[in-house]
Design a protein around this motif. Structure first.
Motif, PDB file in Angstrom:
ATOM      1  N   VAL A 178      -9.315 -16.260   2.689  1.00  6.97           N
ATOM      2  CA  VAL A 178     -10.700 -16.814   2.024  1.00  6.97           C
ATOM      3  C   VAL A 178     -10.680 -15.386   0.770  1.00  6.97           C
ATOM      4  O   VAL A 178     -10.891 -15.926  -0.260  1.00  6.97           O
ATOM      5  CB  VAL A 178     -11.735 -16.496   2.751  1.00  6.97           C
ATOM      6  N   ALA A 179     -10.228 -14.278   1.308  1.00  4.69           N
ATOM      7  CA  ALA A 179     -10.153 -13.336   0.204  1.00  4.69           C
ATOM      8  C   ALA A 179      -9.271 -13.462  -0.875  1.00  4.69           C
ATOM      9  O   ALA A 179      -9.648 -12.861  -1.969  1.00  4.69           O
ATOM     10  CB  ALA A 179      -9.969 -11.939   1.084  1.00  4.69           C
ATOM     11  N   GLY A 180      -8.182 -14.175  -0.609  1.00  7.17           N
ATOM     12  CA  GLY A 180      -7.453 -14.494  -1.366  1.00  7.17           C
ATOM     13  C   GLY A 180      -7.458 -15.791  -2.220  1.00  7.17           C
ATOM     14  O   GLY A 180      -6.455 -15.880  -3.003  1.00  7.17           O
ATOM     15  N   GLY A 181      -8.289 -16.542  -2.070  1.00 10.57           N
ATOM     16  CA  GLY A 181      -8.763 -17.744  -2.510  1.00 10.57           C
ATOM     17  C   GLY A 181      -7.728 -19.014  -2.118  1.00 10.57           C
ATOM     18  O   GLY A 181      -7.794 -19.772  -2.592  1.00 10.57           O
ATOM     19  N   MET A 221       4.518  -1.940   1.563  1.00  9.38           N
ATOM     20  CA  MET A 221       3.270  -0.968   1.824  1.00  9.38           C
ATOM     21  C   MET A 221       2.900  -1.061   3.068  1.00  9.38           C
ATOM     22  O   MET A 221       3.412  -1.786   3.847  1.00  9.38           O
ATOM     23  CB  MET A 221       2.093  -1.686   0.727  1.00  9.38           C
ATOM     24  N   ALA A 222       1.604  -0.266   3.548  1.00 11.35           N
ATOM     25  CA  ALA A 222       1.176  -0.301   4.547  1.00 11.35           C
ATOM     26  C   ALA A 222       0.512  -1.578   5.095  1.00 11.35           C
ATOM     27  O   ALA A 222       0.150  -2.380   4.156  1.00 11.35           O
ATOM     28  CB  ALA A 222      -0.024   0.707   4.716  1.00 11.35           C
ATOM     29  N   PRO A 223       1.099  -2.172   6.342  1.00 14.90           N
ATOM     30  CA  PRO A 223       0.415  -3.230   6.747  1.00 14.90           C
ATOM     31  C   PRO A 223      -1.044  -3.698   6.759  1.00 14.90           C
ATOM     32  O   PRO A 223      -1.849  -2.849   6.732  1.00 14.90           O
ATOM     33  CB  PRO A 223       1.048  -3.623   7.960  1.00 14.90           C
ATOM     34  N   PHE A 224      -1.444  -4.840   6.467  1.00 17.20           N
ATOM     35  CA  PHE A 224      -2.745  -5.131   6.598  1.00 17.20           C
ATOM     36  C   PHE A 224      -3.258  -5.474   7.855  1.00 17.20           C
ATOM     37  O   PHE A 224      -2.421  -5.680   9.073  1.00 17.20           O
ATOM     38  CB  PHE A 224      -2.888  -6.651   5.795  1.00 17.20           C
ATOM     39  N   LEU A 225      -4.407  -4.893   8.395  1.00 14.57           N
ATOM     40  CA  LEU A 225      -4.664  -4.573   9.830  1.00 14.57           C
ATOM     41  C   LEU A 225      -5.945  -5.373  10.276  1.00 14.57           C
ATOM     42  O   LEU A 225      -6.876  -5.009  10.689  1.00 14.57           O
ATOM     43  CB  LEU A 225      -4.918  -3.217  10.137  1.00 14.57           C
ATOM     44  N   ARG A 254      -4.173  -0.015  -0.127  1.00 12.66           N
ATOM     45  CA  ARG A 254      -4.022  -0.428   1.109  1.00 12.66           C
ATOM     46  C   ARG A 254      -3.915   0.864   2.276  1.00 12.66           C
ATOM     47  O   ARG A 254      -4.344   0.649   3.289  1.00 12.66           O
ATOM     48  CB  ARG A 254      -2.474  -1.217   1.379  1.00 12.66           C
ATOM     49  N   ALA A 255      -3.307   1.917   1.686  1.00 12.60           N
ATOM     50  CA  ALA A 255      -3.362   3.281   2.241  1.00 12.60           C
ATOM     51  C   ALA A 255      -5.071   3.548   2.580  1.00 12.60           C
ATOM     52  O   ALA A 255      -5.252   4.118   3.612  1.00 12.60           O
ATOM     53  CB  ALA A 255      -2.605   4.118   1.538  1.00 12.60           C
ATOM     54  N   GLY A 260     -13.992  -6.991   6.857  1.00 11.84           N
ATOM     55  CA  GLY A 260     -14.526  -6.457   5.321  1.00 11.84           C
ATOM     56  C   GLY A 260     -13.901  -5.020   5.207  1.00 11.84           C
ATOM     57  O   GLY A 260     -13.168  -4.577   4.177  1.00 11.84           O
ATOM     58  N   ILE A 261     -14.005  -4.088   6.050  1.00 10.79           N
ATOM     59  CA  ILE A 261     -13.291  -2.826   5.855  1.00 10.79           C
ATOM     60  C   ILE A 261     -11.585  -2.954   5.829  1.00 10.79           C
ATOM     61  O   ILE A 261     -11.010  -2.343   5.095  1.00 10.79           O
ATOM     62  CB  ILE A 261     -13.488  -1.850   7.225  1.00 10.79           C
ATOM     63  N   ALA A 262     -11.094  -3.759   6.539  1.00  9.56           N
ATOM     64  CA  ALA A 262      -9.559  -3.932   6.688  1.00  9.56           C
ATOM     65  C   ALA A 262      -9.101  -4.484   5.421  1.00  9.56           C
ATOM     66  O   ALA A 262      -7.990  -4.310   5.195  1.00  9.56           O
ATOM     67  CB  ALA A 262      -9.256  -4.673   7.741  1.00  9.56           C
ATOM     68  N   ASN A 263     -10.125  -5.102   4.823  1.00  5.90           N
ATOM     69  CA  ASN A 263      -9.849  -5.906   3.574  1.00  5.90           C
ATOM     70  C   ASN A 263     -10.363  -5.347   2.123  1.00  5.90           C
ATOM     71  O   ASN A 263     -10.172  -5.751   1.023  1.00  5.90           O
ATOM     72  CB  ASN A 263      -9.912  -7.210   3.502  1.00  5.90           C
ATOM     73  N   GLY A 264     -10.761  -4.022   2.129  1.00  6.72           N
ATOM     74  CA  GLY A 264     -11.161  -3.562   1.006  1.00  6.72           C
ATOM     75  C   GLY A 264     -12.502  -3.041   1.021  1.00  6.72           C
ATOM     76  O   GLY A 264     -12.954  -2.366  -0.020  1.00  6.72           O
ATOM     77  N   ALA A 265     -13.387  -3.341   1.702  1.00  7.50           N
ATOM     78  CA  ALA A 265     -14.864  -3.250   1.639  1.00  7.50           C
ATOM     79  C   ALA A 265     -15.031  -1.521   1.730  1.00  7.50           C
ATOM     80  O   ALA A 265     -14.216  -1.084   2.716  1.00  7.50           O
ATOM     81  CB  ALA A 265     -15.872  -3.701   2.457  1.00  7.50           C
ATOM     82  N   PRO A 266     -15.939  -1.010   1.071  1.00  7.51           N
ATOM     83  CA  PRO A 266     -16.041   0.664   1.181  1.00  7.51           C
ATOM     84  C   PRO A 266     -16.274   0.857   2.617  1.00  7.51           C
ATOM     85  O   PRO A 266     -17.258   0.158   3.475  1.00  7.51           O
ATOM     86  CB  PRO A 266     -17.026   0.970   0.044  1.00  7.51           C
TER      87      PRO A 266
END
Length: 359
Positions: free
Chosen positions: A11-14, A202-206, A304-305, A324-330
């Motif tokens: 969803v985050a990537g469309g 890059m660091a893996p998505f978690l 990502r780091a 959300g946090i894993a995908n970039g939310a502050p």
């Protein structure tokens, strides 16, 4: 992990609408799909097949890399991209061989790696479909799962397919990117296919495990295969890397946890841990500030780091990171830690996207 959480990644990537629209049919052989993803799609279409070494090839685009291993009696595919890419995969395979597809190996449950398995299964009803028990569990958790995406067999920790020069070794070393990550070794080619535990360097998505889990998973993988003479490491998206690149990633994942722990214990903000990582020249390739080809819907390695340090903070504090946090939310400040700077994980600017590398 529930399938809806897995699908939330896309969803985050469309991408979720495409997956839902194309992954439901269970009838007869599918028609040839309308060509590449629509204009403006976050995913590039599959590119021409690329020779890696010996009898091993890869197809970039349309989702994760598809690994193609040509053997004496047929072809082994590892990962089948997003739904709607089955014909494109077959078109590329047919450029190098007319042999049938005999085995599909799925590195994990995400639809950009399993999405066109049904198309190929319709072409080859007796195809062997292999994945870890955890991957099957995640796929089957979706009440609308297409049965043709499910495996014909699973394994727990390790599985050998074939023998002699055509032997393939599968490893599952723990929860990390998903609950069922599979690593594929082609011993004769001295090659390891990583899936998304290593993608775009890059660091893996978690979304499934966590910062500690991914560090442990990669360390166990390195330990499991270090005596196999691996020289070529193929990433789940993007590039062909090498053994030094894999060991660097393993060191980075552990260093990230350690730096995050130290910063957390001092009461520092998460960005301080990333600054510490940036002082180590070994990690510079993993902290790049460019958008990678094929990840135009995502973010930079540096971002990502920051995301993974934020995840680590939630682990230390006993909080739930959530998607959300894993995908970039502050990371919000709490009574247990300081929050993160929103700029550290902000979406890329149009200028960054226009300057994406390798375009």
């Amino acid at each position: 992990m529930k399938f809806k959480a897995v699908l939330a990644i896309f969803v985050a990537g469309g991408m979720a609408a495409s997956a839902a629209a194309q992954q439901t049919g269970t009838g007869g052989p599918p028609p040839r799909p309308a060509a590449p993803p629509r204009a403006g799609s976050p995913l590039p279409p599959p590119e021409p097949i690329e020779h890696i070494t010996g009898n091993v090839y890869k197809i970039f685009g349309g989702g994760g890399n598809t690994l193609v291993v040509v053997q004496h009696d047929g072809v082994i595919l590892v990962d089948t991209k997003m739904p709607g890419n089955g014909q494109a995969i077959m078109d590329e395979v047919r450029k190098i061989t007319d042999k049938p597809i005999k085995t599909i190996i799925c590195t994990h449950s995400h639809p950009d790696h399993t999405g066109s398995t049904d198309f190929i299964r319709d072409l080859y009803p007796d195809v062997r479909i292999v994945m870890s028990e955890g991957t099957k569990t995640e796929l089957a958790a979706n009440p609308q799962v297409n049965p043709k995406l499910l495996p014909t067999e699973t394994y727990k920790d390790r599985l050998t397919i074939g023998e002699g020069d055509e032997r393939i070794e599968l490893f599952h070393t723990g929860v990390g990117h998903t609950g069922g990550d599979t690593f594929v070794v082609v011993p004769a080619a001295k090659l390891l296919f990583m899936g998304d535990v290593m993608a775009w360097n890059m660091a893996p998505f978690l979304p499934a495990g966590g910062a500690e889990a991914i560090a442990t998973e990669t360390e166990k993988l390195v330990d499991a295969v270090k005596g196999m003479g691996i020289e070529i490491v193929v990433e789940g998206h993007g590039h062909v890397n090498n053994w030094a690149g894999l060991t660097r990633l393993s060191h980075f994942n552990r260093a990230l946890v350690n730096a995050a722990r130290a910063a957390y214990d001092r009461g520092d903000a998460p960005g301080v841990a990333v600054a510490e990582l940036q002082r180590n020249a070994e990690f510079a390739p993993l902290l790049d500030t460019h958008i990678k080809k094929g990840l135009e819907y995502g973010n930079t390695p540096l971002a990502r780091a920051h995301m993974n340090v934020n995840v680590a903070y939630t682990e230390f504090s006993g909080e739930q990171a959530g998607f959300g946090i894993a995908n970039g939310a502050p990371l919000p400040a709490t009574d247990k830690h300081k929050g993160s700077d929103p700029k550290d994980t902000a979406p890329p600017t149009p200028e960054m996207l226009a300057a994406a590398v390798d375009k």
